[in-house]
Design a protein around this motif. Structure first.
Motif, PDB file in Angstrom:
ATOM      1  N   LEU A 139       0.720  -1.207   0.049  1.00 56.46           N
ATOM      2  CA  LEU A 139      -0.105   0.005  -0.057  1.00 56.46           C
ATOM      3  C   LEU A 139       0.724   1.345  -0.099  1.00 56.46           C
ATOM      4  O   LEU A 139       0.531   2.136  -0.666  1.00 56.46           O
ATOM      5  CB  LEU A 139      -1.075  -0.073   1.171  1.00 56.46           C
ATOM      6  CG  LEU A 139      -2.000   1.012   1.166  1.00 56.46           C
ATOM      7  CD1 LEU A 139      -2.890   0.615  -0.027  1.00 56.46           C
ATOM      8  CD2 LEU A 139      -2.919   1.008   2.581  1.00 56.46           C
ATOM      9  N   SER A 140       2.110   1.144   0.697  1.00 53.24           N
ATOM     10  CA  SER A 140       2.932   2.383   0.846  1.00 53.24           C
ATOM     11  C   SER A 140       3.406   2.627  -0.671  1.00 53.24           C
ATOM     12  O   SER A 140       3.687   3.907  -1.071  1.00 53.24           O
ATOM     13  CB  SER A 140       3.902   2.267   1.779  1.00 53.24           C
ATOM     14  OG  SER A 140       4.828   1.271   1.470  1.00 53.24           O
ATOM     15  N   GLU A 141       3.638   1.503  -1.270  1.00 56.98           N
ATOM     16  CA  GLU A 141       4.419   1.910  -2.806  1.00 56.98           C
ATOM     17  C   GLU A 141       3.315   2.250  -3.640  1.00 56.98           C
ATOM     18  O   GLU A 141       3.618   3.404  -4.550  1.00 56.98           O
ATOM     19  CB  GLU A 141       4.795   0.431  -3.210  1.00 56.98           C
ATOM     20  CG  GLU A 141       5.812  -0.150  -2.512  1.00 56.98           C
ATOM     21  CD  GLU A 141       6.121  -1.480  -2.867  1.00 56.98           C
ATOM     22  OE1 GLU A 141       6.774  -1.636  -4.101  1.00 56.98           O
ATOM     23  OE2 GLU A 141       5.903  -2.451  -2.468  1.00 56.98           O
ATOM     24  N   ILE A 142       2.064   2.105  -3.541  1.00 57.96           N
ATOM     25  CA  ILE A 142       0.979   2.669  -4.632  1.00 57.96           C
ATOM     26  C   ILE A 142       0.717   4.291  -4.162  1.00 57.96           C
ATOM     27  O   ILE A 142       0.636   5.078  -4.997  1.00 57.96           O
ATOM     28  CB  ILE A 142      -0.394   1.770  -4.579  1.00 57.96           C
ATOM     29  CG1 ILE A 142      -1.040   2.476  -5.782  1.00 57.96           C
ATOM     30  CG2 ILE A 142      -1.019   2.018  -3.357  1.00 57.96           C
ATOM     31  CD1 ILE A 142      -2.383   1.530  -6.258  1.00 57.96           C
ATOM     32  N   LYS A 143       0.931   4.562  -2.827  1.00 59.38           N
ATOM     33  CA  LYS A 143       0.633   5.985  -2.540  1.00 59.38           C
ATOM     34  C   LYS A 143       1.753   6.704  -3.071  1.00 59.38           C
ATOM     35  O   LYS A 143       1.476   7.987  -3.465  1.00 59.38           O
ATOM     36  CB  LYS A 143       0.529   5.975  -1.061  1.00 59.38           C
ATOM     37  CG  LYS A 143      -0.974   5.168  -0.549  1.00 59.38           C
ATOM     38  CD  LYS A 143      -0.960   5.213   1.222  1.00 59.38           C
ATOM     39  CE  LYS A 143      -0.634   6.544   1.946  1.00 59.38           C
ATOM     40  NZ  LYS A 143      -0.845   6.170   3.387  1.00 59.38           N
ATOM     41  N   LYS A 144       2.865   6.239  -2.806  1.00 63.54           N
ATOM     42  CA  LYS A 144       4.151   6.846  -3.364  1.00 63.54           C
ATOM     43  C   LYS A 144       4.112   7.169  -4.817  1.00 63.54           C
ATOM     44  O   LYS A 144       4.318   8.212  -5.196  1.00 63.54           O
ATOM     45  CB  LYS A 144       5.418   6.249  -2.943  1.00 63.54           C
ATOM     46  CG  LYS A 144       6.559   6.929  -3.221  1.00 63.54           C
ATOM     47  CD  LYS A 144       7.998   6.198  -2.689  1.00 63.54           C
ATOM     48  CE  LYS A 144       9.136   6.983  -3.006  1.00 63.54           C
ATOM     49  NZ  LYS A 144      10.324   6.425  -2.772  1.00 63.54           N
ATOM     50  N   ILE A 145       3.614   6.190  -5.668  1.00 58.64           N
ATOM     51  CA  ILE A 145       3.691   6.343  -7.159  1.00 58.64           C
ATOM     52  C   ILE A 145       2.583   7.066  -7.612  1.00 58.64           C
ATOM     53  O   ILE A 145       2.644   7.965  -8.475  1.00 58.64           O
ATOM     54  CB  ILE A 145       3.533   4.838  -7.633  1.00 58.64           C
ATOM     55  CG1 ILE A 145       4.679   4.124  -7.507  1.00 58.64           C
ATOM     56  CG2 ILE A 145       2.995   4.946  -9.131  1.00 58.64           C
ATOM     57  CD1 ILE A 145       4.410   2.399  -7.778  1.00 58.64           C
ATOM     58  N   LEU A 146       1.465   7.221  -6.992  1.00 60.23           N
ATOM     59  CA  LEU A 146       0.387   8.076  -7.187  1.00 60.23           C
ATOM     60  C   LEU A 146       0.702   9.357  -7.024  1.00 60.23           C
ATOM     61  O   LEU A 146       0.069  10.433  -8.112  1.00 60.23           O
ATOM     62  CB  LEU A 146      -0.826   7.752  -6.299  1.00 60.23           C
ATOM     63  CG  LEU A 146      -1.787   6.526  -6.478  1.00 60.23           C
ATOM     64  CD1 LEU A 146      -2.773   6.203  -5.378  1.00 60.23           C
ATOM     65  CD2 LEU A 146      -2.361   6.560  -8.122  1.00 60.23           C
ATOM     66  N   THR A 147       1.521  10.007  -6.131  1.00 59.58           N
ATOM     67  CA  THR A 147       1.920  11.440  -6.140  1.00 59.58           C
ATOM     68  C   THR A 147       2.643  11.684  -7.324  1.00 59.58           C
ATOM     69  O   THR A 147       2.802  12.932  -7.796  1.00 59.58           O
ATOM     70  CB  THR A 147       2.640  11.647  -4.604  1.00 59.58           C
ATOM     71  OG1 THR A 147       3.824  10.838  -4.843  1.00 59.58           O
ATOM     72  CG2 THR A 147       1.908  11.150  -3.554  1.00 59.58           C
ATOM     73  N   THR A 148       3.148  10.765  -8.203  1.00 58.67           N
ATOM     74  CA  THR A 148       4.000  10.980  -9.237  1.00 58.67           C
ATOM     75  C   THR A 148       3.582  11.138 -10.674  1.00 58.67           C
ATOM     76  O   THR A 148       3.706  11.346 -11.863  1.00 58.67           O
ATOM     77  CB  THR A 148       5.346  10.144  -9.292  1.00 58.67           C
ATOM     78  OG1 THR A 148       4.734   8.975  -9.740  1.00 58.67           O
ATOM     79  CG2 THR A 148       6.057  10.226  -8.180  1.00 58.67           C
ATOM     80  N   LEU A 149       2.109  10.624 -10.581  1.00 64.37           N
ATOM     81  CA  LEU A 149       1.338  10.458 -12.027  1.00 64.37           C
ATOM     82  C   LEU A 149       0.290  11.249 -12.151  1.00 64.37           C
ATOM     83  O   LEU A 149      -0.283  12.222 -11.234  1.00 64.37           O
ATOM     84  CB  LEU A 149       0.649   9.000 -11.769  1.00 64.37           C
ATOM     85  CG  LEU A 149       1.377   7.885 -11.649  1.00 64.37           C
ATOM     86  CD1 LEU A 149       0.420   6.597 -11.626  1.00 64.37           C
ATOM     87  CD2 LEU A 149       2.227   7.693 -12.705  1.00 64.37           C
ATOM     88  N   GLU A 150       0.028  11.674 -13.608  1.00 63.75           N
ATOM     89  CA  GLU A 150      -1.175  12.331 -13.980  1.00 63.75           C
ATOM     90  C   GLU A 150      -2.285  11.694 -14.183  1.00 63.75           C
ATOM     91  O   GLU A 150      -3.420  12.241 -14.114  1.00 63.75           O
ATOM     92  CB  GLU A 150      -0.635  13.353 -15.234  1.00 63.75           C
ATOM     93  CG  GLU A 150       0.619  14.071 -15.030  1.00 63.75           C
ATOM     94  CD  GLU A 150       0.912  15.027 -16.140  1.00 63.75           C
ATOM     95  OE1 GLU A 150       0.135  15.079 -16.911  1.00 63.75           O
ATOM     96  OE2 GLU A 150       1.954  15.451 -16.404  1.00 63.75           O
TER      97      GLU A 150
END
Length: 157
Positions: A3-14
């Motif tokens: 879960l922590s990984e997807i949250k981090k990735i989501l901050t970089t996506l459009e």
């Protein structure tokens, strides 16, 4: 993926895209209809009691063609679920209905999230007589000691 990984990735996506194992994409107007916590308690074939806990995302393809989930909105849904349900940093499992409801592991290829096929496995191989690794042998060992084995000049072929 945790879960922590997807949250981090989501901050970089459009945009949020989910790619299916066959290369197709979940339609861009999908909804995340559930973020939940699933705990499975079971006994394996060797008699060992086990439990698994995953964070479950359910994706739904609706007829809402104007809908587009933004990364910030998905992060908000995740954070709300963590707060209300007490969800911790577990692995993510994604449910998506194609021809039937499928359960997938989640990966990321640098641009899109990927739904990865899950595999079954025997968890008690030592109890079932299944070797943990396939024995390695040289072909010369297969019939090397037999008197019926062929040699290059033996005339058996």
């Amino acid at each position: 993926m945790k879960l922590s990984e997807i949250k981090k990735i989501l901050t970089t996506l459009e945009t949020v895209n989910f790619k299916l194992p066959n290369g197709n994409f979940v339609p861009e107007h999908f909804h995340v209809t559930e973020v939940g916590l699933i705990t499975k308690n079971f006994i394996d074939c060797g008699g060992v009691v086990r439990n698994e806990t995953v964070v479950n995302f359910q994706l739904w393809d609706a007829n809402d063609f104007e809908h587009r989930l933004k990364p910030q909105k998905l992060n908000h849904i995740i954070e709300l679920s963590e707060k209300i349900l007490g969800i911790e940093d577990f692995e993510i499992e994604v449910e998506y209905q194609d021809t039937t409801i499928g359960k997938y592991d989640l990966g990321f290829n640098g641009k899109d999230f990927e739904l990865l096929n899950k595999q079954t496995a025997c968890l008690a191989k030592d109890q079932c007589g299944i070797p943990s690794e396939k024995p390695k042998m040289k072909l010369t060992q297969l019939n090397g000691e037999s008197s019926n084995s062929c040699t290059p000049d033996g005339g058996c072929c």
